[in-house]
Write a protein that holds these residues in place. Structure first.
Motif, PDB file in Angstrom:
ATOM      1  N   MET A   1      13.733  13.938  -2.787  1.00 40.49           N
ATOM      2  CA  MET A   1      14.690  14.404  -1.775  1.00 40.49           C
ATOM      3  C   MET A   1      13.973  15.402  -0.866  1.00 40.49           C
ATOM      4  SD  MET A   1      18.215  16.190  -2.795  1.00 40.49           S
ATOM      5  CE  MET A   1      19.049  17.316  -1.739  1.00 40.49           C
ATOM      6  N   ARG A   2      13.847  15.023   0.388  1.00 44.88           N
ATOM      7  CA  ARG A   2      13.110  15.886   1.306  1.00 44.88           C
ATOM      8  C   ARG A   2      13.922  16.129   2.556  1.00 44.88           C
ATOM      9  NH1 ARG A   2       7.440  13.124   2.132  1.00 44.88           N
ATOM     10  NH2 ARG A   2       6.914  15.118   3.059  1.00 44.88           N
ATOM     11  N   PRO A   3      14.104  17.358   2.987  1.00 44.78           N
ATOM     12  CA  PRO A   3      14.809  17.599   4.256  1.00 44.78           C
ATOM     13  C   PRO A   3      13.976  17.055   5.400  1.00 44.78           C
ATOM     14  CG  PRO A   3      13.853  19.633   3.397  1.00 44.78           C
ATOM     15  CD  PRO A   3      13.555  18.564   2.421  1.00 44.78           C
ATOM     16  N   THR A   4      14.602  16.295   6.237  1.00 43.68           N
ATOM     17  CA  THR A   4      13.837  15.722   7.341  1.00 43.68           C
ATOM     18  C   THR A   4      14.501  16.072   8.672  1.00 43.68           C
ATOM     19  OG1 THR A   4      15.095  13.705   7.072  1.00 43.68           O
ATOM     20  CG2 THR A   4      12.929  13.751   6.049  1.00 43.68           C
ATOM     21  N   GLY A   5      13.711  16.159   9.692  1.00 44.92           N
ATOM     22  CA  GLY A   5      14.176  16.306  11.053  1.00 44.92           C
ATOM     23  C   GLY A   5      14.909  17.598  11.351  1.00 44.92           C
ATOM     24  N   ALA A   6      14.920  18.540  10.505  1.00 40.65           N
ATOM     25  CA  ALA A   6      15.624  19.796  10.752  1.00 40.65           C
ATOM     26  C   ALA A   6      14.625  20.919  10.936  1.00 40.65           C
ATOM     27  CB  ALA A   6      16.547  20.087   9.587  1.00 40.65           C
ATOM     28  N   THR A   7      15.021  21.925  11.620  1.00 38.45           N
ATOM     29  CA  THR A   7      14.187  23.125  11.733  1.00 38.45           C
ATOM     30  C   THR A   7      15.045  24.306  11.333  1.00 38.45           C
ATOM     31  OG1 THR A   7      14.764  23.661  13.969  1.00 38.45           O
ATOM     32  CG2 THR A   7      12.967  22.093  13.669  1.00 38.45           C
ATOM     33  N   THR A   8      14.416  25.423  11.151  1.00 35.62           N
ATOM     34  CA  THR A   8      15.167  26.623  10.760  1.00 35.62           C
ATOM     35  C   THR A   8      15.581  27.436  11.977  1.00 35.62           C
ATOM     36  OG1 THR A   8      13.109  27.790  10.495  1.00 35.62           O
ATOM     37  CG2 THR A   8      14.101  26.843   8.515  1.00 35.62           C
ATOM     38  N   ALA A   9      15.153  26.960  13.173  1.00 35.78           N
ATOM     39  CA  ALA A   9      15.514  27.704  14.377  1.00 35.78           C
ATOM     40  C   ALA A   9      17.021  27.721  14.533  1.00 35.78           C
ATOM     41  CB  ALA A   9      14.851  27.063  15.588  1.00 35.78           C
ATOM     42  N   GLY A  10      17.567  28.882  14.742  1.00 34.86           N
ATOM     43  CA  GLY A  10      18.997  29.004  14.972  1.00 34.86           C
ATOM     44  C   GLY A  10      19.820  29.024  13.694  1.00 34.86           C
ATOM     45  N   MET A  11      19.181  28.915  12.556  1.00 30.37           N
ATOM     46  CA  MET A  11      19.940  28.953  11.310  1.00 30.37           C
ATOM     47  C   MET A  11      20.305  30.394  10.974  1.00 30.37           C
ATOM     48  SD  MET A  11      18.186  26.457   8.562  1.00 30.37           S
ATOM     49  CE  MET A  11      18.159  24.690   8.771  1.00 30.37           C
ATOM     50  N   SER A  12      21.405  30.539  10.290  1.00 30.97           N
ATOM     51  CA  SER A  12      21.750  31.872   9.773  1.00 30.97           C
ATOM     52  C   SER A  12      20.885  32.154   8.555  1.00 30.97           C
ATOM     53  CB  SER A  12      23.229  31.892   9.370  1.00 30.97           C
ATOM     54  OG  SER A  12      23.397  31.028   8.260  1.00 30.97           O
ATOM     55  N   GLY A  13      20.904  33.393   8.092  1.00 27.77           N
ATOM     56  CA  GLY A  13      20.134  33.732   6.873  1.00 27.77           C
ATOM     57  C   GLY A  13      20.560  32.848   5.718  1.00 27.77           C
ATOM     58  N   ARG A  14      21.891  32.660   5.557  1.00 28.32           N
ATOM     59  CA  ARG A  14      22.393  31.834   4.454  1.00 28.32           C
ATOM     60  C   ARG A  14      21.927  30.392   4.594  1.00 28.32           C
ATOM     61  NH1 ARG A  14      26.985  32.570   1.208  1.00 28.32           N
ATOM     62  NH2 ARG A  14      27.905  30.607   0.463  1.00 28.32           N
TER      63      ARG A  14
ATOM     64  N   GLN B   1       6.112  37.333   2.921  1.00 26.48           N
ATOM     65  CA  GLN B   1       5.111  38.216   3.510  1.00 26.48           C
ATOM     66  C   GLN B   1       5.761  39.006   4.633  1.00 26.48           C
ATOM     67  OE1 GLN B   1       1.859  35.837   4.810  1.00 26.48           O
ATOM     68  NE2 GLN B   1       0.509  36.530   3.169  1.00 26.48           N
ATOM     69  N   PRO B   2       5.490  40.286   4.737  1.00 26.30           N
ATOM     70  CA  PRO B   2       6.112  41.048   5.825  1.00 26.30           C
ATOM     71  C   PRO B   2       5.722  40.451   7.177  1.00 26.30           C
ATOM     72  CG  PRO B   2       4.857  42.493   4.346  1.00 26.30           C
ATOM     73  CD  PRO B   2       4.612  41.097   3.937  1.00 26.30           C
ATOM     74  N   GLY B   3       6.708  40.214   7.975  1.00 27.15           N
ATOM     75  CA  GLY B   3       6.469  39.710   9.322  1.00 27.15           C
ATOM     76  C   GLY B   3       6.120  38.239   9.364  1.00 27.15           C
ATOM     77  N   ALA B   4       6.250  37.535   8.263  1.00 26.52           N
ATOM     78  CA  ALA B   4       5.906  36.114   8.271  1.00 26.52           C
ATOM     79  C   ALA B   4       6.964  35.332   9.024  1.00 26.52           C
ATOM     80  CB  ALA B   4       5.829  35.608   6.846  1.00 26.52           C
ATOM     81  N   ALA B   5       6.486  34.410   9.805  1.00 23.81           N
ATOM     82  CA  ALA B   5       7.421  33.604  10.576  1.00 23.81           C
ATOM     83  C   ALA B   5       8.092  32.587   9.677  1.00 23.81           C
ATOM     84  CB  ALA B   5       6.663  32.888  11.686  1.00 23.81           C
ATOM     85  N   ALA B   6       9.314  32.213  10.011  1.00 25.64           N
ATOM     86  CA  ALA B   6      10.001  31.190   9.232  1.00 25.64           C
ATOM     87  C   ALA B   6       9.322  29.863   9.473  1.00 25.64           C
ATOM     88  CB  ALA B   6      11.453  31.105   9.678  1.00 25.64           C
ATOM     89  N   PRO B   7       9.315  28.983   8.466  1.00 25.17           N
ATOM     90  CA  PRO B   7       8.650  27.691   8.641  1.00 25.17           C
ATOM     91  C   PRO B   7       9.329  26.884   9.753  1.00 25.17           C
ATOM     92  CG  PRO B   7       9.825  27.802   6.553  1.00 25.17           C
ATOM     93  CD  PRO B   7       9.896  29.156   7.141  1.00 25.17           C
ATOM     94  N   GLU B   8       8.494  26.221  10.490  1.00 28.36           N
ATOM     95  CA  GLU B   8       8.996  25.485  11.637  1.00 28.36           C
ATOM     96  C   GLU B   8       9.438  24.084  11.270  1.00 28.36           C
ATOM     97  OE1 GLU B   8       9.441  26.599  14.738  1.00 28.36           O
ATOM     98  OE2 GLU B   8       8.848  28.593  14.046  1.00 28.36           O
ATOM     99  N   THR B   9       8.823  23.541  10.248  1.00 23.92           N
ATOM    100  CA  THR B   9       9.125  22.142   9.889  1.00 23.92           C
ATOM    101  C   THR B   9       9.399  22.070   8.395  1.00 23.92           C
ATOM    102  OG1 THR B   9       6.843  21.698   9.349  1.00 23.92           O
ATOM    103  CG2 THR B   9       7.507  21.279  11.631  1.00 23.92           C
ATOM    104  N   PRO B  10      10.027  20.998   7.988  1.00 27.47           N
ATOM    105  CA  PRO B  10      10.231  20.820   6.538  1.00 27.47           C
ATOM    106  C   PRO B  10       8.904  20.804   5.793  1.00 27.47           C
ATOM    107  CG  PRO B  10      11.535  19.237   7.758  1.00 27.47           C
ATOM    108  CD  PRO B  10      10.680  19.934   8.772  1.00 27.47           C
ATOM    109  N   GLU B  11       7.876  20.218   6.398  1.00 28.25           N
ATOM    110  CA  GLU B  11       6.576  20.159   5.720  1.00 28.25           C
ATOM    111  C   GLU B  11       6.030  21.574   5.506  1.00 28.25           C
ATOM    112  OE1 GLU B  11       7.441  18.209   8.251  1.00 28.25           O
ATOM    113  OE2 GLU B  11       7.569  16.363   7.090  1.00 28.25           O
ATOM    114  N   ALA B  12       6.215  22.400   6.571  1.00 31.54           N
ATOM    115  CA  ALA B  12       5.729  23.776   6.452  1.00 31.54           C
ATOM    116  C   ALA B  12       6.522  24.530   5.390  1.00 31.54           C
ATOM    117  CB  ALA B  12       5.829  24.476   7.798  1.00 31.54           C
ATOM    118  N   ALA B  13       7.836  24.219   5.344  1.00 26.97           N
ATOM    119  CA  ALA B  13       8.675  24.873   4.342  1.00 26.97           C
ATOM    120  C   ALA B  13       8.236  24.471   2.937  1.00 26.97           C
ATOM    121  CB  ALA B  13      10.138  24.490   4.567  1.00 26.97           C
ATOM    122  N   LEU B  14       7.962  23.185   2.802  1.00 25.20           N
ATOM    123  CA  LEU B  14       7.515  22.695   1.499  1.00 25.20           C
ATOM    124  C   LEU B  14       6.214  23.365   1.084  1.00 25.20           C
ATOM    125  CD1 LEU B  14       8.221  18.868   1.578  1.00 25.20           C
ATOM    126  CD2 LEU B  14       9.114  20.533  -0.048  1.00 25.20           C
ATOM    127  N   GLU B  15       5.338  23.462   2.066  1.00 21.46           N
ATOM    128  CA  GLU B  15       4.034  24.087   1.792  1.00 21.46           C
ATOM    129  C   GLU B  15       4.228  25.530   1.342  1.00 21.46           C
ATOM    130  OE1 GLU B  15       0.193  24.966   1.235  1.00 21.46           O
ATOM    131  OE2 GLU B  15       1.175  23.001   1.384  1.00 21.46           O
TER     132      GLU B  15
END
Lengths: 314, 308
Positions: free
Chosen positions: A1-14, A48-62
């Motif tokens: 099960m892999r999240p596809t086609g979504a980004t975290t941009a505009g998501m709330s913290g939850r 990590q302090p100041g780390a950017a949120a992952p842009e892609t599901p692949e980055a999130a997985l990584e």
């Protein structure tokens, strides 16, 4: 099960946490299926302090994979892959060790066969006739005892740190055989067998004492009176552990001396004259048995008795 | 055959080489080294075999051959006292001390015995030195037939020397004669008693030790053990008690006991043992019987005095 086609941009913290959880589950389900992160991509650390949120599901997985690896490394104290390799290596070594122990145990078993036959001979002499079923039972018990003693001794020898000298095959075998014989013979017969075993133990102790005195005589030129006095004193203060003298078969020479029986010093020294005492102390310093430690009581010579059909094919 | 090859010379050849050791042209060097590996200087190995080995033990130091400058003679044996004398004196002194402890010798008795020891030792040294001289500088190639033949001869000659050393103060020696004349009755009785006691103790220890093995191998009960032990103790051999004979030799002692057992009256033993036990014991007795000539070489037992 892999999240596809979504980004975290505009998501709330939850929402971001939910997305990361989905990503974590996906990574757990298909950890080996995840594409390799491009070598050029900088490592990303979760939290990590100041780390950017992952842009892609692949980055999130990584990110999650890296987090899991970090957590594992913290727990294991080394990278997971290394730990896995070490475990496999250890398992391979253990398997190899087990095989060596088994092989050595087989050799010990052969070595102990004459002992089993002579013990059975003693039973036959002392106990007289035994029902066929009982004979079979005793033989099976004896063989099992030999197998177990051999395994124990082999494990002690091969695994290190455990003293093979602590295994006494004669005593171990007698215990098992006596227990197997007991239900099948009258009390007086069993007592006769036990008396024979006791007499054998006493013979061994007597020979050990005599060998101690013979060794002293060779080194210190004792008089007949001294030999008698030391023998008597050794007998009266005999310690079972002094049977170790039988382990010295004459081959061991330390600093040009045989091992000195210094473990029985208090029974020896009072009977020596001044010159002999000085030789004795020099001998103990050069080749004291205490300093040499104990060796195994595994000296069985020759093929011994032929197999007895009375036991083998009742 | 126990065979010990000491390779001291081979381990550090440069350290053991003297000025006159170097020799052949450089192109022969490799071939020379290979050849030298099989060369043995019997003279250089003589004393180690005569004095430090027993029975069928042999010590052969390899590569101790000095490669000589062509045309130069073999170096002569070092001048000075024969090593046989110092060793013989040591054995004699130990024997004299033992006698003195038992008998409390008077000064004249001690002096007479010391003179007898010196005489016997010098006679022995003359005989052994004559043998040694025969081998001074004799180098054999162990890889050829002639070398093997010489080595075999060397072993026989060394065995003869060992036997002479073992018998140095035994019956027929001046020492034995002087001792018999010098001691008074009381001293002689004390000495005989002490020697007999030591000999019996030594024999009973050998018997008891070997019977432990028989116990393991044959499963004797107490009565059977007693019978076998008594039979053996009744046939006590004349064991040598000197320092040269008393170096522990477990295998020889075992074979001596089995060999003695082979001579006892078999009937009572056979009757007391089971058929299987008797067969196993007979195997051990046969082993002892087969080792008799080897046992003689070990020097554990005094040889009977030859008839005049």
């Amino acid at each position: 099960m892999r999240p596809t086609g979504a980004t975290t941009a505009g998501m709330s913290g939850r929402g971001r946490v939910q997305w990361l959880t989905v990503g974590l589950l996906g990574w757990m389900a298909a950890v080996h299926g995840v594409e390799e992160r491009p070598p050029s991509a900088p490592p990303v650390r979760l939290g990590q302090p100041g780390a950017a949120a992952p842009e892609t599901p692949e980055a999130a997985l990584e990110l999650l994979r890296q987090a899991a690896e970090d957590a594992l490394q913290t727990v294991l104290g080394a990278p997971a892959a290394d730990v896995l390799a070490q475990r496999q290596q250890r398992k391979a070594l253990e398997a190899q060790q087990r095989e060596l122990v088994q092989r050595q145990a087989k050799q010990f078993e052969q070595l102990l066969q004459p002992l089993l036959r002579s013990e059975l001979e003693l039973v036959r002499h002392a106990c007289g006739d035994l029902p066929e079923a009982a004979r079979h039972e005793v033989l099976v018990a004896g063989r099992a005892a030999i197998e177990s003693l051999a395994e124990d001794a082999a494990a002690r020898q091969m695994n290190g740190g455990m003293n093979v000298a602590e295994v006494d095959p004669r005593a171990g075998l007698h215990r098992v055989i006596a227990a197997a014989v007991a239900p099948h013979v009258p009390a007086d017969r069993l007592a006769a067998y036990r008396r024979e075993d006791q007499a054998r133990l006493e013979r061994r102790a007597a020979v050990a004492r005599q060998r101690i005195v013979a060794k002293l005589d060779e080194q210190l030129e004792l008089s007949a009176t001294q030999r008698e006095a030391i023998l008597a004193d050794l007998r009266s203060g005999w310690q079972p552990s002094w049977i170790r003298e039988l382990d010295d078969r004459g081959g061991l020479v330390v600093n040009n001396h045989p091992p000195a029986p210094d473990y029985a010093e208090e029974r020896i020294v009072p009977h020596l004259d001044e010159t002999q005492r000085s030789v004795w102390h020099a001998w103990c310093r050069a080749a004291g048995s205490r300093m040499l430690g104990q060796r195994a009581r595994w000296h069985f010579d020759g093929p011994g008795l032929p197999p007895d059909p009375w036991w083998e094919h009742p | 055959m126990a065979f010990v090859a000491g390779l001291v010379g081979a381990a550090c050849p440069s350290a053991s080489r003297a000025e006159d050791d170097r020799v052949e042209s450089s192109e022969d060097a490799a071939a020379g080294v290979a050849r030298d590996a099989n060369l043995v200087d019997l003279g250089a190995n003589f004393d180690a075999n005569v004095f430090d080995q027993r029975g069928d033990g042999w010590m052969l130091r390899g590569n101790v051959v000095r490669r000589r400058v062509n045309g130069q003679p073999t170096p002569a044996v070092e001048p000075g006292e024969s090593p046989t004398i110092s060793r013989g004196r040591r054995v004699g002194a130990a024997r004299l001390d033992r006698i003195a402890r038992i008998c409390t010798l008077a000064d004249e008795q001690r002096r007479a015995l010391e003179l007898a020891i010196e005489s016997d030792v010098r006679e022995l040294a003359a005989a052994i030195d004559a043998e040694r001289r025969r081998y001074a500088g004799v180098t054999v190639n162990m890889s050829d037939q002639e070398g093997q033949r010489r080595w075999h001869q060397f072993q026989q000659d060394v065995q003869r020397c060992r036997r002479r050393i073992e018998e140095l103060f035994e019956s027929g020696s001046l020492f034995a004669g002087v001792l018999a004349l010098t001691l008074d009755d009381s001293q002689r009785e004390r000495l005989d008693t002490e020697i007999a006691s030591r000999r019996s103790f030594l024999w009973s220890t050998m018997v008891a030790t070997v019977l432990l093995k028989v116990d393991d191998a044959v499963g004797l009960d107490a009565e059977q053990h007693r019978l076998v032990e008594e039979a053996l103790l009744a046939r006590e051999p004349r064991l040598r008690l000197d320092e040269s004979a008393r170096r522990s030799n477990a295998h020889a002692e075992q074979m001596l006991v089995y060999s003695t057992l082979a001579d006892v009256d078999a009937a009572p033993l056979q009757a007391a043992l089971s058929e299987r036990q008797w067969r196993a014991l007979a195997t051990l007795m046969n082993q002892g019987r087969a080792m008799r000539s080897w046992l003689e070489q070990q020097g554990l037992v005094e040889r009977p005095a030859e008839a005049p």
